[in-house]
Design a protein around this motif. Sequence first.
Motif, PDB file in Angstrom:
ATOM      1  N   TYR A 254     -13.354  -5.067 -11.496  1.00  0.00           N
ATOM      2  CA  TYR A 254     -12.049  -4.426 -11.401  1.00  0.00           C
ATOM      3  C   TYR A 254     -11.118  -4.977 -12.451  1.00  0.00           C
ATOM      4  CZ  TYR A 254     -13.343  -1.909  -7.257  1.00  0.00           C
ATOM      5  OH  TYR A 254     -13.943  -1.030  -6.406  1.00  0.00           O
ATOM      6  N   ARG A 255     -10.374  -4.102 -13.060  1.00  0.00           N
ATOM      7  CA  ARG A 255      -9.441  -4.472 -14.113  1.00  0.00           C
ATOM      8  C   ARG A 255      -8.395  -5.420 -13.522  1.00  0.00           C
ATOM      9  NH1 ARG A 255      -7.371  -2.357 -18.978  1.00  0.00           N
ATOM     10  NH2 ARG A 255      -5.096  -2.407 -18.892  1.00  0.00           N
ATOM     11  N   GLY A 256      -8.197  -6.532 -14.220  1.00  0.00           N
ATOM     12  CA  GLY A 256      -7.211  -7.504 -13.756  1.00  0.00           C
ATOM     13  C   GLY A 256      -7.586  -8.089 -12.406  1.00  0.00           C
ATOM     14  N   GLY A 257      -8.866  -8.103 -12.103  1.00  0.00           N
ATOM     15  CA  GLY A 257      -9.289  -8.670 -10.834  1.00  0.00           C
ATOM     16  C   GLY A 257      -8.984  -7.761  -9.666  1.00  0.00           C
ATOM     17  N   GLY A 258      -8.425  -6.576  -9.935  1.00  0.00           N
ATOM     18  CA  GLY A 258      -8.251  -5.601  -8.857  1.00  0.00           C
ATOM     19  C   GLY A 258      -6.875  -5.575  -8.237  1.00  0.00           C
ATOM     20  N   GLN A 259      -5.863  -6.117  -8.954  1.00  0.00           N
ATOM     21  CA  GLN A 259      -4.517  -6.095  -8.363  1.00  0.00           C
ATOM     22  C   GLN A 259      -4.030  -4.672  -8.125  1.00  0.00           C
ATOM     23  OE1 GLN A 259      -1.667  -8.367 -10.495  1.00  0.00           O
ATOM     24  NE2 GLN A 259      -2.494 -10.306  -9.772  1.00  0.00           N
ATOM     25  N   ALA A 260      -4.094  -3.866  -9.213  1.00  0.00           N
ATOM     26  CA  ALA A 260      -3.621  -2.486  -9.083  1.00  0.00           C
ATOM     27  C   ALA A 260      -4.523  -1.703  -8.141  1.00  0.00           C
ATOM     28  CB  ALA A 260      -3.574  -1.820 -10.451  1.00  0.00           C
ATOM     29  N   SER A 261      -5.844  -1.983  -8.228  1.00  0.00           N
ATOM     30  CA  SER A 261      -6.768  -1.276  -7.350  1.00  0.00           C
ATOM     31  C   SER A 261      -6.450  -1.587  -5.890  1.00  0.00           C
ATOM     32  CB  SER A 261      -8.206  -1.689  -7.648  1.00  0.00           C
ATOM     33  OG  SER A 261      -8.467  -1.553  -9.027  1.00  0.00           O
ATOM     34  N   ALA A 262      -6.131  -2.838  -5.619  1.00  0.00           N
ATOM     35  CA  ALA A 262      -5.814  -3.217  -4.246  1.00  0.00           C
ATOM     36  C   ALA A 262      -4.559  -2.497  -3.761  1.00  0.00           C
ATOM     37  CB  ALA A 262      -5.633  -4.719  -4.148  1.00  0.00           C
ATOM     38  N   ARG A 263      -3.581  -2.332  -4.672  1.00  0.00           N
ATOM     39  CA  ARG A 263      -2.371  -1.591  -4.279  1.00  0.00           C
ATOM     40  C   ARG A 263      -2.724  -0.150  -3.940  1.00  0.00           C
ATOM     41  NH1 ARG A 263      -0.020  -4.435  -8.570  1.00  0.00           N
ATOM     42  NH2 ARG A 263      -0.095  -2.631  -9.966  1.00  0.00           N
ATOM     43  N   LEU A 264      -3.624   0.452  -4.738  1.00  0.00           N
ATOM     44  CA  LEU A 264      -4.055   1.828  -4.455  1.00  0.00           C
ATOM     45  C   LEU A 264      -4.796   1.894  -3.124  1.00  0.00           C
ATOM     46  CD1 LEU A 264      -5.357   3.118  -7.902  1.00  0.00           C
ATOM     47  CD2 LEU A 264      -3.307   3.847  -6.697  1.00  0.00           C
ATOM     48  N   LEU A 265      -5.669   0.896  -2.904  1.00  0.00           N
ATOM     49  CA  LEU A 265      -6.456   0.907  -1.674  1.00  0.00           C
ATOM     50  C   LEU A 265      -5.565   0.803  -0.440  1.00  0.00           C
ATOM     51  CD1 LEU A 265      -9.523  -1.231  -2.705  1.00  0.00           C
ATOM     52  CD2 LEU A 265      -9.564   1.108  -1.856  1.00  0.00           C
ATOM     53  N   ALA A 266      -4.455   0.114  -0.609  1.00  0.00           N
ATOM     54  CA  ALA A 266      -3.543  -0.018   0.530  1.00  0.00           C
ATOM     55  C   ALA A 266      -2.992   1.346   0.941  1.00  0.00           C
ATOM     56  CB  ALA A 266      -2.412  -0.971   0.181  1.00  0.00           C
ATOM     57  N   LEU A 267      -2.964   2.285  -0.021  1.00  0.00           N
ATOM     58  CA  LEU A 267      -2.436   3.623   0.285  1.00  0.00           C
ATOM     59  C   LEU A 267      -3.525   4.588   0.742  1.00  0.00           C
ATOM     60  CD1 LEU A 267      -0.298   4.201  -2.927  1.00  0.00           C
ATOM     61  CD2 LEU A 267       0.560   3.565  -0.682  1.00  0.00           C
ATOM     62  N   SER A 268      -4.779   4.140   0.615  1.00  0.00           N
ATOM     63  CA  SER A 268      -5.882   5.095   0.740  1.00  0.00           C
ATOM     64  C   SER A 268      -5.962   5.722   2.133  1.00  0.00           C
ATOM     65  CB  SER A 268      -7.196   4.401   0.411  1.00  0.00           C
ATOM     66  OG  SER A 268      -8.244   5.315   0.534  1.00  0.00           O
ATOM     67  N   GLN A 269      -6.138   7.042   2.129  1.00  0.00           N
ATOM     68  CA  GLN A 269      -6.251   7.794   3.377  1.00  0.00           C
ATOM     69  C   GLN A 269      -7.707   8.204   3.577  1.00  0.00           C
ATOM     70  OE1 GLN A 269      -3.290  10.555   1.677  1.00  0.00           O
ATOM     71  NE2 GLN A 269      -2.453  10.620   3.734  1.00  0.00           N
ATOM     72  N   PRO A 270      -8.080   8.586   4.787  1.00  0.00           N
ATOM     73  CA  PRO A 270      -9.456   9.064   4.998  1.00  0.00           C
ATOM     74  C   PRO A 270      -9.662  10.433   4.352  1.00  0.00           C
ATOM     75  CG  PRO A 270      -8.195   9.279   7.017  1.00  0.00           C
ATOM     76  CD  PRO A 270      -7.313   8.555   6.037  1.00  0.00           C
ATOM     77  N   LEU A 271     -10.927  10.870   4.268  1.00  0.00           N
ATOM     78  CA  LEU A 271     -11.257  12.165   3.664  1.00  0.00           C
ATOM     79  C   LEU A 271     -10.583  13.323   4.381  1.00  0.00           C
ATOM     80  CD1 LEU A 271     -15.056  12.096   2.771  1.00  0.00           C
ATOM     81  CD2 LEU A 271     -13.126  12.122   1.216  1.00  0.00           C
TER      82      LEU A 271
END
Lengths: 690, 634
Positions: A369-386
Amino acid sequence: MSVRLKINGRWITAERGQTVLEAARANGIEIPTLCDYPGLPSHGSCRMCIVEIEGRANTPTACTTPVDDGMVVETDTAKVRELRQDLLRMLLAEHPAACLFCPENQACEECMVTLRKAGVTTGCHNCPADRQCSLQKIIEDSGLQSIAYPPRYRALRVEKYDPFFDRDYNLCVLCGRCIRVCESLHFTNILTYARRGSQTRVDTSFGRTHLEAGCSFCGACIDACPTGALWEKTRKWYGAPDGEVASVCPFCSLGCEIRLVHKNGSVIGALPGEGLPALCVKGRFGVPELVNHPDRLKDVLHVSAGEAVKSDWNEASRLAAEVLSGCAPDDFALIVSANCSSEDFYVANKFTRQVMRSAPVYLSAAARYRGGGQASARLLALSQPLEALESADLIFCLGLDAQYYQSVVEPRLRQAKERGAKLLTIHAGEHVPGRFADVWLQPQPFSEGEMINDLAEGRDDRGQLGAALHLLSEARKPVLIVGPDYLARLPEAVERLQKAAGAGLVALPAEGNLMGSLRAGIGAAPAGRLPRVLYLIGAALPHDLPGDSFVLIQNTHALQAELPHLFHEGLMLPMAAFSETDGSLVDQSGKMKCYSAAAAPPGEALPGWKILCQIAQALGKPGFDYGCVDDIRAEMAGQAAERPEISSPPEWIAAPGEHDYHGAPLDKWVAGLGDLQPSPQEEGLRVPVA
Amino acid sequence: MSPLEQIRSAASERWKERTQGSLPVIYIGAASCGRAAGALETLQAVREFLKEKRKEAHIVEVGCIGPCYLEPLMDLALPGQPRVSYARVTPEKARKILTACLMEGDLLPKLAAGHFGDTSFSQQTGIRRFFDLPMLKPQVRIILKNCGMIDPEDFDSALAAGAYRGFERALALGAKGTIAEIKTSGLRGRGGAGFPSWMKWELTAAAPGPLKYVICNADEGDPGAFMNRSLVESDPHAVLEGILIGGLAVGAQTGIIYVRAEYPLAVKRLKKAIEQIRSNGLLGRNILDSDFNFDIRIQEGAGAFVCGEETALIASLEGRRGMPRPRPPFPSDHGYRGKPTLINNTETFGTVPAVLREGGEWFRQFGTPTNPGTKTFSLVGKVRYTGLIEVPLGMTLRQVIDEIGGGTRLPFKAVQTGGPLGGCLSAKQLDLPITYETMHEAGSIMGSGGLIAMDESTCMVDMARYFIRFAQSESCGNCTPCRIGTRILTDTLERITRGEGQPEDLEIMRRASETMTKTSLCGLGQAAANPVMTSLKYFRSEYETHIRESFCPPAVCTELFEYTILPERCTGCELCKGVCESSAIQGEKRNPHVLDVTLCVKCKACVQVCAQRAIVGVPVGTRARESLTGEMIR
């Protein structure tokens, strides 16, 4: 509105719009069927459910006749029975049925005189569907004694062109369930009827292979087949399974519910969970291949001076304790794979803090993950189910390819399109939903980020980009769905677009339990030098290991013969796979999903947490005496969720591969052209091979 | 005067100018049937003749008038005289007739088949009226009124013949009035099932929703049937007018004609006719200044018999595989694209204009009270006069075969009604009146109207094999009884015709047929066993002879007979010897000939040339036994 009708002399109440079959079943009246399948509209092709209805000519089928007030139905008269038997005789005239009326049927195993040693199915005893076949059951229930019609063997070549399932259409009764499942549940039309008259059969259009026809190998057709015509290769000759265990697919973050099918103590297959239409090719066909793989690590091994020697748990725990007790905190690191269970994460965390008092647990996936996943983790916090796609009026796929892996997304996209939602996609190459999206943005490879930034900032309103911007600006309820690749590579760009569009977000990381690791407070640990003692749980071995390193490899798979070449001193600790232990994971929407053991671990393998506990106990540390996962869960429940410290991971952490088919793309693999060597990078599956 | 009336009167003038002016008019029957018989070659010869002799004449290509056995037909009308028709006009014959008529004014009464004028012309010339021919006299022409009379590609001629008068009346009556008129007429679906048309129309009209469709089923796939093709090729406007009336009555916006791609001329003429009416304001928005908006398009079928079944046809129209689906829901509720759809056969639509034009009461005077009106049939097979006929329902089969068809040359054996899915009726059923009910009770169907007459030279087992084989290869394969039942029947019948039949085969066939009839999903499967069941019922002994004696009495199943020459009949004319390609016949002139069964390939050439009927089929091995025992076989 309800109506009253009489079936077999009994007055029952049914809802208007129901069929006679539905009404009968709701009242415990059995009518045999072959072409009826849950979730599919009535078809009326097998004619097995014929009934007599007062005032109707001929014998209508119960599955296609709507109920009516005052209707009088007879489902089991002599006439109906005779016609039904005759329909079965017709079916059997074109279906290999040597065993059905064989006098030695019951004693076949002992006699074996009538069993043909041939590669074709000639009767039930050499059919993969023996004792699991709807036709066999209906015939046994009907009391039929003979065929009496001139038989015909269709002599069609058994199709074995792909590694997943075989198709023997000589056994097909043309109920059309596979075709209709593909069409109405998966919204694809890979299968169709070909030719007509007595030559009619199920095939792909123009006789292409399934791969050429665009099949995603979801396996829904196999589940729908009432006979042995479609059968997955891995469990073809196991016979009826011993049972099923509810579990969760660990192959990606969607965490689809699955049912593990087991026989004689091994997992032989995986089926979609109750109510799920299908899985993707990995979930449907990959599980038995993975957990029964010959490279499973079965023994506890002690590697000393490059030699692997068989050891046992006592000896290994003692040795580990010895090494660890003499190890300074900054000389130790524990690295876990994001595919481990949440319970493993918790115990690993506890181990580093309370036993080693060293740096926090490292997450091997962070290296991807880019930057160890900081931005990805922020996105994941918003993630909704299908399910969020169901109410969206625009769906924007970012770097998603639902052709094979994660193909469960495809029917949802098609369904959304059907009801009028707009579909945008951005992907550099051929992918699903490229062909059926309203707009397919096709950036140059590795310039996807710029294009997403352009979209977020509304730059360039011409051409495809302009069309996409226009659709985005018009959408009232847009949802972004982010595939594993962009989530890892371009999280900042995706985040900007998400904010600019005010869109909902569905993130689909590749790792099965990335959310669980984040929730357990495991992220990338702060950068540091490569420690002398490494504890790798499902994680890959760093390159250029110094000669004095001591490595504890705790994994499910390993190439034992090649290991000593990779490191000099260490331990190999066999770990139970997800199908052999209880555990839980957190899916991409933050929902916890539990699975339980369907088979015993091979050899001496133990659940991951148990191995950690054994070492902690050997070190004399208290608090590691859990009896089962429930004890761990009880302790976890008392603790607040932690926020991981996310920073760039140290360079020495080996990035795991994405969960994808490495080496050759699937199409080559299926066509037999690919390199069948398993990927050396597949995380959690095997250690790297030089 | 309404705008259409103005167009019509101008058109009538132009048509009159063309056909009743100062030039002779030559009519050629150039529908597909005429063309197959050589009409285009005749036409070419006529053109060349006119060019060569520098004669001027109008040439009108008309459709099919019915009597196939007279094709190609050429009619000639000298100025001020009625049309005189000549039969089987080859190019040479055409030159002869044209030379006589145009150059010498001699109508060649001996060559003429008939004329279209009044009786006084008959007295004048000695030529009888064309419609007094034995084949045509008992017919009542309502649907086929214009066929062969008008130029199907000339809108003027259709208008002059009264096209779209029925539609104008329907516009005046309104939707409800139109359906009421159809109800009064008692018209029943001509596709075969005989469902009352008004009921279908009313159901579709009453179905909710603004979007509705009308579909004309012109997917005529029966072997030996050509009613729809002839009608569309000869009078396309009758069908279009019927569709317009249907669209008006049910409140549809679009009409679709599903026509076989194997009917290229019909497709071409329909397309032309649609363009003609579109440019004259009969299609599009506000047709004839009413608030009725309608358009018609054509869809060509890809050649599946089962697409004649309405739900399969709709599936095919929607771009799916042509497979029937269970009903309900019926197309009147849930048809093309899920919208209420009126789907009728071409002939039904072809009949509607006459009903509207002349009134339902008028229509009822023909036929029987429960089966009113007329019905077209394609009368083919071993009758003397083959062709397209139209008779009032209720006429007996005997009248049709003996009077209209002129009977069979060899003794009559059976008639197959209703196409490949119909049954074979024997001489005992010949006095049955032709109605939907009697046909059904006798084990056959009205179908779309094929009538195949068979004489003693037909083997009923072979005939059943032929038809069930057709049904087998045209089954969509969806439902079990039809897909497998037809295969079982085909296999069994093929075995019997090869002489491998077993006594239990008859029971196997009976049971399979019954299961198919009772459990099949659509009409094809339910009716496919009809030829087998009726032939088993009426000609059982023939099956038994095939199975028990391995002998095919009509000498059709090649493995079940050998030819022999009866010496008491043979006159030694040497004709058979001359045609035998395999030199199997030997003998001196005026002495009985002998046939060598070891050389004979059973090509039938000798049988066809023998006027004495001396060459007959006998059980295999008869010759050998005969030479051993010296016994004579009669």
